[in-house]
Design an enzyme around this catalytic site. Structure first.
Site, PDB file in Angstrom:
ATOM      1  N   HIS A  36     -12.727   3.596  -1.100  1.00  0.00           N
ATOM      2  CA  HIS A  36     -12.782   2.660   0.042  1.00  0.00           C
ATOM      3  C   HIS A  36     -13.430   1.339  -0.383  1.00  0.00           C
ATOM      4  CE1 HIS A  36     -12.810   5.951   3.446  1.00  0.00           C
ATOM      5  NE2 HIS A  36     -11.575   5.556   3.159  1.00  0.00           N
ATOM      6  N   ARG A  47     -11.444  16.366   5.713  1.00  0.00           N
ATOM      7  CA  ARG A  47     -12.178  16.673   4.470  1.00  0.00           C
ATOM      8  C   ARG A  47     -13.608  17.088   4.809  1.00  0.00           C
ATOM      9  NH1 ARG A  47     -10.818  11.137   2.115  1.00  0.00           N
ATOM     10  NH2 ARG A  47      -8.594  11.288   1.674  1.00  0.00           N
ATOM     11  N   ARG A  71      -2.330  -1.874  -3.835  1.00  0.00           N
ATOM     12  CA  ARG A  71      -3.510  -1.015  -3.736  1.00  0.00           C
ATOM     13  C   ARG A  71      -3.374   0.110  -4.758  1.00  0.00           C
ATOM     14  NH1 ARG A  71      -4.802   3.784   0.339  1.00  0.00           N
ATOM     15  NH2 ARG A  71      -6.956   4.124  -0.310  1.00  0.00           N
ATOM     16  N   GLU A  79      -8.150  -4.050   4.749  1.00  0.00           N
ATOM     17  CA  GLU A  79      -7.998  -3.805   3.312  1.00  0.00           C
ATOM     18  C   GLU A  79      -6.845  -4.617   2.731  1.00  0.00           C
ATOM     19  OE1 GLU A  79      -8.384   0.382   4.517  1.00  0.00           O
ATOM     20  OE2 GLU A  79      -9.199   0.721   2.523  1.00  0.00           O
ATOM     21  N   ASN A 102       0.878  -1.161   0.000  1.00  0.00           N
ATOM     22  CA  ASN A 102       0.000   0.000   0.000  1.00  0.00           C
ATOM     23  C   ASN A 102       0.920   1.218   0.000  1.00  0.00           C
ATOM     24  OD1 ASN A 102      -1.850   2.006   0.417  1.00  0.00           O
ATOM     25  ND2 ASN A 102      -2.919   0.975   2.086  1.00  0.00           N
TER      26      ASN A 102
END
Ligand code: AMP
Length: 347
Positions: A154, A215, A65, A331, A8
């Site tokens: 996601h 965010r 990823r 993940e 990742n």
């Protein structure tokens, strides 16, 4: 036993996990941080790969990823030069993520050219969304010519949560109707009907949707114009405000949720309340779309650990009979599973 590594790769970090298959046992986990920063020991992704100190010759596959696959790459794929070129072409759609993801792929392919490598996309799980979900009410040609549409992110986490929820509820994926909430520093909601994503809160970029750590989530687009035209903010300043200075941090000065819930002041309370209300608005609209719901899944650092947040969200008369599942997302394991599957099918 087969060994699958997962990379990742972010702009200043490289996270690696190695799993054994078929047992899925975690064999190794290491993160190299501060890549390229002043004074850091590791200055490039290539050096980071060396700093991981893994025995590449022992690996049977590497999963990467990749944040954005757009409409071009809607499922996990074996990496070749065409795939790398496409990921490069998609950089304008994901300028904050795809360059670092690609850099990780490039150094790994160079280091281990004979090991099959698989790209797994954050957008892929949402490829099942229909036009009604993914189109914005903008001139249609902006979609056709520029690819401006909702992609959702996601996806690897929502896919993992969906499969885990199916196991916990003892249902097949095709029977499963749930809402998955990935609530970490980044946050998104997904409506999953018959095991497939039919709508999600992140959009063209990961900026849209829920209130996140830094965010803003949903916003009247005219505010962007106001910041530029009335307050004279540059494009870079606006981007920085919306991505790095908004959300929980913008409302109460910090984005560490643990600290926010320990505070008593009005700013911390309003940040908490706005986050809860936004989640409830998404849940409400997704229940209407799903028509039938088996459970709401909470995950991510906040969703998993904060009972306070979960209780506040679920404290609504319409939600009181809905089952709540708390699932730790993984993940990297989902990327490894995808890598193992693709290699078994294609190599
Ligand atoms: P993530 O991005 O999934 O690692 O989640 C990070 C967020 O989860 C941060 O805002 C943390 O403060 C929050 N978090 C982690 N542990 C807890 C906890 N025990 N209670 C509340 N929030 C937590």
């Amino acid at each position: 036993m087969k060994k699958i590594a997962v990379f990742n790769s972010g702009s200043s970090s490289l996270k690696c996990k190695v799993f054994a298959y078929p047992s899925k046992e975690l064999l190794f986990c290491k993160t190299i941080e501060r890549i390229g920063e002043d004074g850091a020991a590791v200055q490039t992704h290539s050096e980071a790969l060396e700093a991981l100190e893994i025995d590449f010759a022992s690996l049977d596959g590497i999963g990467h990823r990749v944040v954005h696959g757009a409409e071009h790459l809607q499922e996990s794929v074996l990496i070749d030069s065409d795939v790398m070129e496409t990921i490069k072409e998609l950089i304008p759609l994901a300028p904050l993520h795809n360059p670092a993801n690609l850099e990780g792929i490039e150094v790994a392919v160079k280091k281990a050219p004979h090991i099959p490598q698989v790209a797994v996309f954050d957008t892929a799980f949402h490829a099942t969304m229909q036009e009604e979900a993914y189109l914005y009410a903008l001139p249609y040609e902006l979609y056709e010519k520029e690819g401006i549409r909702r992609y959702g992110f996601h996806g690897t986490s929502h896919a993992y949560l969906t499969k885990e929820a199916a196991k916990m509820l003892n249902k097949t994926l095709s029977q499963l109707n749930i809402i998955t909430l990935h609530l970490g520093n980044g946050a998104s909601a997904c409506a999953v009907k018959n095991g497939k994503s039919i709508d999600t809160s992140m959009g063209f970029t990961p900026l849209e949707g829920l209130v996140m750590g830094t965010r803003c989530g949903d916003l009247d687009a005219a505010i962007v114009l106001y910041l530029q035209n009335k307050l004279g903010k540059s494009r870079e300043e606006v981007e920085h405000i919306l991505n790095k200075e908004s959300g929980l941090k913008g409302l109460c000065g910090e984005n560490d949720f643990r600290k926010i819930i320990a505070r008593e002041d009005k700013y911390a309370k309003i940040a908490f309340n706005i986050m809860v209300r936004r989640i409830q608005k998404y849940i409400g609209s997704y229940i209407v779309l799903l028509e039938d719901i088996d459970a709401i899944v909470f995950s991510g650092g906040i969703g998993e650990h904060s009972k306070l947040l979960r209780d506040a969200v679920m404290q609504n008369a319409l939600l009181k009979n809905i089952e709540v599942l708390v699932i730790q997302t993984d993940e990297e394991l989902e990327i490894a599973n995808e890598c193992y599957r693709v290699i078994k099918e294609k190599v």
